[in-house]
Design a protein around this motif. Structure first.
Motif, PDB file in Angstrom:
ATOM      1  N   HIS A   1      38.983  59.064  48.508  1.00  0.00           N
ATOM      2  CA  HIS A   1      38.454  57.586  48.491  1.00  0.00           C
ATOM      3  C   HIS A   1      39.694  56.629  48.411  1.00  0.00           C
ATOM      4  N   PRO A   2      40.592  56.424  49.585  1.00  0.00           N
ATOM      5  CA  PRO A   2      41.824  55.827  49.614  1.00  0.00           C
ATOM      6  C   PRO A   2      41.434  54.183  49.291  1.00  0.00           C
ATOM      7  N   VAL A   3      42.586  53.798  48.631  1.00  0.00           N
ATOM      8  CA  VAL A   3      42.235  52.398  48.391  1.00  0.00           C
ATOM      9  C   VAL A   3      42.953  51.552  49.492  1.00  0.00           C
ATOM     10  N   LYS A   4      41.939  50.330  49.878  1.00  0.00           N
ATOM     11  CA  LYS A   4      42.131  49.678  50.828  1.00  0.00           C
ATOM     12  C   LYS A   4      42.490  48.304  50.439  1.00  0.00           C
ATOM     13  N   LEU A   5      43.651  47.904  51.124  1.00  0.00           N
ATOM     14  CA  LEU A   5      44.117  46.595  50.969  1.00  0.00           C
ATOM     15  C   LEU A   5      43.165  45.367  51.599  1.00  0.00           C
ATOM     16  N   LEU A   6      42.674  44.393  50.861  1.00  0.00           N
ATOM     17  CA  LEU A   6      41.883  43.523  51.342  1.00  0.00           C
ATOM     18  C   LEU A   6      42.787  42.096  51.328  1.00  0.00           C
ATOM     19  N   THR A   7      42.334  41.383  52.258  1.00  0.00           N
ATOM     20  CA  THR A   7      43.052  39.824  52.297  1.00  0.00           C
ATOM     21  C   THR A   7      41.789  38.908  52.472  1.00  0.00           C
ATOM     22  N   ALA A   8      41.992  37.849  51.498  1.00  0.00           N
ATOM     23  CA  ALA A   8      41.188  36.764  51.379  1.00  0.00           C
ATOM     24  C   ALA A   8      41.960  35.600  51.918  1.00  0.00           C
ATOM     25  N   THR A   9      41.399  34.796  52.902  1.00  0.00           N
ATOM     26  CA  THR A   9      42.182  33.566  53.145  1.00  0.00           C
ATOM     27  C   THR A   9      41.315  32.256  53.153  1.00  0.00           C
ATOM     28  N   THR A  10      42.012  31.073  52.961  1.00  0.00           N
ATOM     29  CA  THR A  10      41.276  29.870  52.942  1.00  0.00           C
ATOM     30  C   THR A  10      41.736  28.796  53.891  1.00  0.00           C
ATOM     31  N   LYS A  11      40.832  28.140  54.555  1.00  0.00           N
ATOM     32  CA  LYS A  11      41.531  26.945  55.432  1.00  0.00           C
ATOM     33  C   LYS A  11      41.648  25.743  54.554  1.00  0.00           C
ATOM     34  N   ARG A  12      42.013  24.683  55.371  1.00  0.00           N
ATOM     35  CA  ARG A  12      41.871  23.336  54.870  1.00  0.00           C
ATOM     36  C   ARG A  12      40.703  23.011  54.348  1.00  0.00           C
ATOM     37  N   GLY A  13      40.716  22.728  53.076  1.00  0.00           N
ATOM     38  CA  GLY A  13      39.349  21.954  52.527  1.00  0.00           C
ATOM     39  C   GLY A  13      38.267  23.160  52.146  1.00  0.00           C
ATOM     40  N   GLU A  14      38.906  24.218  52.141  1.00  0.00           N
ATOM     41  CA  GLU A  14      38.167  25.385  51.373  1.00  0.00           C
ATOM     42  C   GLU A  14      38.719  26.161  50.341  1.00  0.00           C
ATOM     43  N   ARG A  15      37.783  26.464  49.299  1.00  0.00           N
ATOM     44  CA  ARG A  15      38.094  27.228  48.292  1.00  0.00           C
ATOM     45  C   ARG A  15      37.269  28.514  48.107  1.00  0.00           C
ATOM     46  N   LYS A  16      37.649  29.533  47.448  1.00  0.00           N
ATOM     47  CA  LYS A  16      36.955  30.795  47.325  1.00  0.00           C
ATOM     48  C   LYS A  16      37.019  31.327  45.859  1.00  0.00           C
ATOM     49  N   LEU A  17      35.994  31.927  45.302  1.00  0.00           N
ATOM     50  CA  LEU A  17      36.206  32.486  44.131  1.00  0.00           C
ATOM     51  C   LEU A  17      35.954  34.092  44.396  1.00  0.00           C
ATOM     52  N   LEU A  18      36.873  34.814  44.069  1.00  0.00           N
ATOM     53  CA  LEU A  18      36.959  36.160  44.133  1.00  0.00           C
ATOM     54  C   LEU A  18      36.863  36.880  42.725  1.00  0.00           C
ATOM     55  N   THR A  19      36.135  37.983  42.682  1.00  0.00           N
ATOM     56  CA  THR A  19      36.227  38.916  41.777  1.00  0.00           C
ATOM     57  C   THR A  19      36.307  40.100  41.987  1.00  0.00           C
ATOM     58  N   LEU A  20      37.663  40.763  41.329  1.00  0.00           N
ATOM     59  CA  LEU A  20      38.271  41.875  41.579  1.00  0.00           C
ATOM     60  C   LEU A  20      37.388  43.003  40.893  1.00  0.00           C
ATOM     61  N   SER A  21      37.890  44.077  41.268  1.00  0.00           N
ATOM     62  CA  SER A  21      36.982  45.574  40.777  1.00  0.00           C
ATOM     63  C   SER A  21      37.426  45.559  39.099  1.00  0.00           C
ATOM     64  N   ASP A  22      38.352  44.914  38.511  1.00  0.00           N
ATOM     65  CA  ASP A  22      38.394  44.982  37.039  1.00  0.00           C
ATOM     66  C   ASP A  22      37.757  43.986  36.184  1.00  0.00           C
ATOM     67  N   GLY A  23      37.249  43.042  36.897  1.00  0.00           N
ATOM     68  CA  GLY A  23      36.456  41.810  36.263  1.00  0.00           C
ATOM     69  C   GLY A  23      37.425  40.429  36.336  1.00  0.00           C
TER      70      GLY A  23
ATOM     71  N   SER B   1      44.370  26.503  52.056  1.00  0.00           N
ATOM     72  CA  SER B   1      45.343  26.939  52.927  1.00  0.00           C
ATOM     73  C   SER B   1      46.272  27.954  52.096  1.00  0.00           C
ATOM     74  N   SER B   2      45.441  28.784  51.478  1.00  0.00           N
ATOM     75  CA  SER B   2      46.149  30.073  50.659  1.00  0.00           C
ATOM     76  C   SER B   2      45.617  31.344  51.211  1.00  0.00           C
ATOM     77  N   SER B   3      46.400  32.271  50.856  1.00  0.00           N
ATOM     78  CA  SER B   3      45.889  33.824  51.082  1.00  0.00           C
ATOM     79  C   SER B   3      46.112  34.774  49.906  1.00  0.00           C
ATOM     80  N   LEU B   4      45.575  35.727  49.621  1.00  0.00           N
ATOM     81  CA  LEU B   4      45.709  36.669  48.478  1.00  0.00           C
ATOM     82  C   LEU B   4      45.374  37.942  48.958  1.00  0.00           C
ATOM     83  N   GLU B   5      46.276  39.017  48.980  1.00  0.00           N
ATOM     84  CA  GLU B   5      46.276  40.096  49.334  1.00  0.00           C
ATOM     85  C   GLU B   5      45.992  41.306  48.069  1.00  0.00           C
ATOM     86  N   TYR B   6      44.712  41.923  48.070  1.00  0.00           N
ATOM     87  CA  TYR B   6      44.553  42.560  46.957  1.00  0.00           C
ATOM     88  C   TYR B   6      43.662  43.934  47.251  1.00  0.00           C
ATOM     89  N   PRO B   7      44.018  44.949  46.534  1.00  0.00           N
ATOM     90  CA  PRO B   7      43.194  46.223  46.551  1.00  0.00           C
ATOM     91  C   PRO B   7      41.839  46.106  46.170  1.00  0.00           C
TER      92      PRO B   7
END
Length: 348
Positions: free
Chosen positions: A124-146, A154-160
């Motif tokens: 079950h290999p770990v997959k790298l995911l990328t979340a990005t936001t455009k201008r005026g956009e915000r996102k809430l992410l919850t990772l596997s550990d909580g 205008s930001s991006s986050l790379e996470y497993p």
């Protein structure tokens, strides 16, 4: 391919010398099935890596594969011959059993954890995911550990997709607010440009845009260690931050400093798009606004020298915020061809 779990179980038992005669035969049969070779090679590769055997080459894998197979055959022969065993006295048997159990207690937990973690990652290999936001956009992410992450525009986050292993690591470009789930055994690390932020469970804000001169970490709760990478193999700079403190990395000089920041709790509003400024250069304020709105905002040279104080809610229309900003610095807003120009201010 056969279900890999029995193979893994048998292989780990073989390493611990706990296989029965029948289980040894079963494991040898797995070696004779061509489609199982990939699994067995991975198990052996993991063992070579675990025992620090240097660079793992195909020839080492082949040799190890033959060695394990030969050992299994040898065990089968020994079981068939059933050699006479010298009987031990009750005291000797007790001492022998204590020694065996002592070794097992000290090594089994580490060994089993190592292999099952390694095999889980393999199947079950770990997959790298990328979340990005455009201008005026915000996102809430919850990772596997909580852990919760509020990603700014205008930001991006790379996470497993799975936070396994000794470290929990993510990569940030831009701005985000973090509420890290507490886990002392598995530190959480954010890589952002030349800056690394290490925590075990806390809340803080990171701003690290490539276009910005300064990158900052502002701590609301907990303790945070910030490191700045330096060139020419020099030791990284480090600062330890407590609540209501901020670190600042100057991208030009590479200098990392820390200051008291009594208004750190304002970062809780910032993650919801409410921006507070206390003597911030207007050009930095406008740079923030530009990430939240899809319209060009220009500044005249006089306005660039102004400092801004106040609270701005980016959930409101851009013209309202710019009028508020203009009033704060005694400037004017001019609209030309779908772009806003901040004119004058401060000295006038």
């Amino acid at each position: 391919m056969n279900n890999p779990s029995p193979i893994v179980d048998l292989f780990v038992k073989h390493l611990q010398d706990r296989c029965t005669a029948d289980e040894v035969k079963q494991l040898l049969k797995h070696f004779e099935i061509e489609e199982n070779e990939e699994i067995l090679r991975h198990l052996i590769r993991a063992e070579l890596d675990f025992t620090h055997q240097g660079e793992i080459t195909n020839s080492k894998e082949d040799a190890a594969l033959l060695k394990v197979k030969s050992a299994l055959i040898s065990k089968i022969k020994q079981n068939q011959e059933q050699p006479r065993v010298k009987r031990l006295s009750p005291i000797s048997r007790w001492v022998s059993r204590c020694a065996v159990w002592l070794v097992l207690v000290c090594s089994t937990a580490l060994l089993v954890d190592h292999f099952y973690t390694d095999i889980k990652d393999y199947f079950h290999p770990v997959k790298l995911l990328t979340a990005t936001t455009k201008r005026g956009e915000r996102k809430l992410l919850t990772l596997s550990d909580g852990t919760k992450i509020w990603l700014s525009p205008s930001s991006s986050l790379e996470y497993p997709d799975q936070l396994i292993g000794n470290l929990r690591e993510v990569k940030l470009e831009g701005e985000a607010f973090f509420e890290v789930a507490k886990d002392k055994k598995h530190p959480f690390i954010i890589h952002s440009g030349r800056m690394d932020t290490r925590v075990v469970g806390t809340s803080f804000n990171i701003q690290s845009f490539k276009a910005q001169i300064n990158s900052t970490v502002t701590v609301v709760t907990g303790i945070v260690k910030v490191s700045a990478l330096r060139s020419s193999g020099r030791k990284p700079q480090e600062v330890i931050l407590n609540p209501n403190q901020r670190s600042q990395l100057d991208s030009q000089s590479g200098t990392l400093t820390s200051i008291n920041y009594p208004n750190a709790k304002q970062m809780l509003k910032r993650k919801d798009g409410i921006l507070n400024y206390d003597g911030t250069p207007v050009q930095d304020v406008v740079a923030d606004f530009s990430r939240y709105y899809k319209v060009p905002i220009l500044i005249e040279s006089k306005s660039k020298n102004c400092l801004c104080y106040g609270e701005f809610d980016t959930n409101r229309p851009v013209n309202i915020l710019l009028e508020q900003l203009a009033a704060a610095i005694n400037a004017k807003i001019i609209i030309q061809k779908e772009k806003y120009i901040l004119k004058g201010g401060c000295e006038e």
